[in-house]
Design an enzyme around this catalytic site. Structure first.
Site, PDB file in Angstrom:
ATOM      1  N   CYS A   1     -13.454   0.111  24.297  1.00  0.00           N
ATOM      2  CA  CYS A   1     -14.138   1.405  24.343  1.00  0.00           C
ATOM      3  C   CYS A   1     -13.820   2.249  23.127  1.00  0.00           C
ATOM      4  O   CYS A   1     -14.575   3.116  22.736  1.00  0.00           O
ATOM      5  CB  CYS A   1     -13.705   2.176  25.577  1.00  0.00           C
TER       6      CYS A   1
ATOM      7  N   SER B   1       0.820  -1.207   0.000  1.00  0.00           N
ATOM      8  CA  SER B   1       0.000   0.000   0.000  1.00  0.00           C
ATOM      9  C   SER B   1       0.855   1.258   0.000  1.00  0.00           C
ATOM     10  O   SER B   1       1.988   1.254   0.480  1.00  0.00           O
ATOM     11  CB  SER B   1      -0.904  -0.002   1.222  1.00  0.00           C
TER      12      SER B   1
ATOM     13  N   THR C   1     -11.266   3.130 -14.501  1.00  0.00           N
ATOM     14  CA  THR C   1     -10.234   4.096 -14.861  1.00  0.00           C
ATOM     15  C   THR C   1      -9.118   4.096 -13.815  1.00  0.00           C
ATOM     16  O   THR C   1      -9.396   4.153 -12.625  1.00  0.00           O
ATOM     17  CB  THR C   1     -10.848   5.510 -14.951  1.00  0.00           C
TER      18      THR C   1
END
Lengths: 216, 391
Positions: free
Chosen positions: B329, B204, B242
């Site tokens: 959390c 990446s 594209t």
């Protein structure tokens, strides 16, 4: 910028009120567990004459809303009678803080539960109960319902964590499936004792770990 | 201490390098045509040249051939293409098992689970306490029916780097394909795909100071996959749509700029951060590989005893420091990190985990500033914690 917490929550999170412990507290209660990531412990000083909460302090392990709701609960219940304090709801706590994100509402529920349990403990201790039921295994299990196994995050009663419950002449012995050197062994012992010892007809509570045979 | 902004979330994504932005702008403002074949107009050919140059740079970095690099919209798409592309191309094959580790990124885990619903038999490999693949377990799971094995190279959360070479040997012994998600380790830990025997590899751009929304999948010449995005013959007919010309060109530029010296500096900063925490705070536990040579250079993951991560993150954010936690959390699903739990850690340890991830833009002053504030915040929260025994 959209931040999940209200300004008031952030203010209480950054500068919580009534933090700490009360050494000679008349009532103590813990709700939640480190395994769930949320835990509140309340200490109450109650005037025996007026039944008014003269002092209340908290300790909290958890996220911002946990700390903020615990703090607001102490403010809302201070100088109230225990009857008034019992009527305090999580909604009221949440509203006072300018609202909580839906995912964090349980923090307010936890703090209110802790307050109610503390008051219930006090009523047991002071003989203020309207109806005195003798403690039996059902009552013990009900009281241990919200104790969480630190290893799995599940309720202790559901996952064979509590191996044995003995009740003999006002003495309860709880045998749990945990080694005594586990970092949270003491917390678990304390929490179990804290939940059972206030019962009006209970004299002593023992918690026995895997590697222990005798009562401590 | 004067307030600073310290971004230590570079395992998530990085600041784009100015030179990359400049290079990309050329393809926004000048050569902005749709990349096309040589039998087209000049602007289209120029755009195509931009893509091909990037392809060559990336291929060289991993010792692949140019036509083995397929550009995608990022790691998630590359991982989807690897797993689903192999599955689609091999529907008729008798091999029905796909093996992934328990500490994969969700784009691998969820792709595998999706294929499980389609009838594939999905098996999950265990990891040890430092996040290394349990090799014996892997050997047990990979059998003659195994089609594909996908194991993350450097883990995004705990930084542990797997031994790709020995894993690929086990996989190939049974005739299966081997995919690795190298998103977080790409260029920081060099990989020679031919020498290591890798069939598919995800990389990446945005983890190495390139733009977001661009990635690539290395697909070995010897491997046939089927495309999962229909709608054109782009990218060797493996991905319709594209091409993101400026993004791809920027990705190439970021690879070109990437330097070993930066990696060495980042290692120094990361190690300094760890040493300062270790000597300055009690109750600090390292998550992931304790052998730092088997760890992504820009990753440090620590658990602070007795406190919960979201509170730490919020307090640090107010002080200008950006880090993340594996606490429930903090997550949208309110679930503790599956990676830390797979390593056998208790929920508390996951709740108390914080990831620090520096980059080439991090300064020594940023590290010292972070140490100072983390110490303050941890001390403050421990004073509040019912889990700390009263002194």
């Amino acid at each position: 910028m959209s931040f999940p917490y209200s300004e008031k929550v952030m203010e209480y999170f950054s500068h919580p009120k009534n933090v700490g412990e009360i050494e000679d507290a008349d009532a103590v209660a813990t709700e939640g567990s480190p395994a769930c990531g949320d835990m509140v412990k309340l200490y109450l000083k109650i005037n025996p004459e007026t039944k008014s909460i003269e002092d209340i302090k908290f300790k909290s392990y958890g996220c911002a809303s946990n700390i903020a709701t615990a703090s607001i609960i102490t403010e809302l219940s201070k100088n109230k009678t225990i009857e008034e304090a019992k009527k305090l709801t999580w909604k009221k706590a949440s509203e006072t803080l300018g609202g909580l994100p839906p995912a964090k509402v349980h923090c307010a529920v936890l703090a209110v539960d802790a307050l109610r349990t503390a008051i219930e403990n006090y009523e047991h201790k002071m003989g203020l109960l309207k109806e005195k039921k003798s403690t039996d295994t059902n009552i013990i299990e009900k009281r241990l319902k919200r104790v969480i196994n630190p290893l799995t995050g599940l309720e202790v009663l559901k996952v064979n964590f509590v191996k044995k419950i003995d009740l003999d002449d006002g003495i309860i012995t709880i045998t749990v499936n945990l080694d005594s050197d586990h970092p949270f062994a003491n917390n678990i012992r304390e929490e179990i004792v804290e939940r059972l010892e206030p019962l009006w007809d209970i004299k002593k509570v023992y918690v026995i770990f895997n590697d222990e045979n005798e009562r401590h | 201490m004067e307030k600073r902004n310290v971004y230590l979330d570079n395992n998530a994504t990085t600041r784009t390098d100015e030179r990359v932005v400049e290079h990309m702008n050329h393809y926004h403002l000048n050569d902005y045509a749709v990349a096309s074949s040589q039998f087209s107009h000049t602007p289209g050919i120029k755009a195509k040249d931009g893509i091909e140059k990037a392809r060559q740079i990336i291929a060289e970095k991993i010792s692949a051939l140019n036509n083995e690099i397929v550009f995608t919209s990022g790691s998630a798409e590359s991982n989807n293409l690897a797993l689903k592309g192999i599955a689609l191309a091999n529907r008729a094959a008798k091999r029905n098992r796909i093996v992934v580790s328990k500490i994969e990124h969700f784009s691998v885990l969820d792709s595998a689970k999706r294929l499980g619903k389609e009838g594939y038999d999905i098996a999950f490999v265990d990891v040890d306490g430092e996040g290394f693949i349990d090799i014996d377990h892997l050997k047990n799971l990979v059998n003659d029916e195994t089609l594909l094995v996908s194991i993350i190279h450097g883990n995004h959360e705990i930084g542990t780097v797997q031994d790709l070479h020995s894993i690929s040997e086990i996989v190939h012994k049974k005739g299966a394909y081997f995919h690795t998600d190298a998103t977080y380790s790409f260029l920081q830990i060099p990989v020679d795909v031919k020498k290591y025997g890798i069939d598919l590899m995800t990389v990446s751009s945005d983890k190495i100071h390139g733009p977001k929304g661009v990635g690539a999948l290395y697909v070995s010449e010897d491997v046939i996959i089927e495309k999962i995005t229909d709608g054109g013959f782009q990218e060797f007919n493996l991905r319709g749509g594209t091409e993101n010309v400026s993004g791809i060109a920027g990705f190439g530029k970021a690879c070109e700029i990437f330097s070993e010296e930066d990696v060495e500096r980042i290692k120094y900063l990361r190690n300094d951060l760890y040493e300062q925490f270790k000597s300055g705070l009690k109750g600090v536990q390292l998550n992931g590989s304790s052998d730092f040579s088997r760890r992504i250079p820009n990753n440090l993951n620590l658990s602070f005893d007795y406190i919960e991560g979201e509170s730490v993150v919020l307090h640090l954010d107010m002080r200008g420091i950006s880090v993340i936690t594996g606490s429930a959390c903090f997550s949208r699903a309110l679930q503790a990190s599956h990676i830390l739990l797979a390593m056998g850690f208790s929920h508390e340890r996951a709740h108390g985990s914080i990831r620090f991830s520096p980059s080439k833009y991090t300064l020594k002053e940023d590290i010292d500033y972070t140490v100072h504030h983390v110490k303050e915040v941890v001390t403050k929260l421990r004073k509040l914690s019912p889990l700390v025994e009263q002194q």
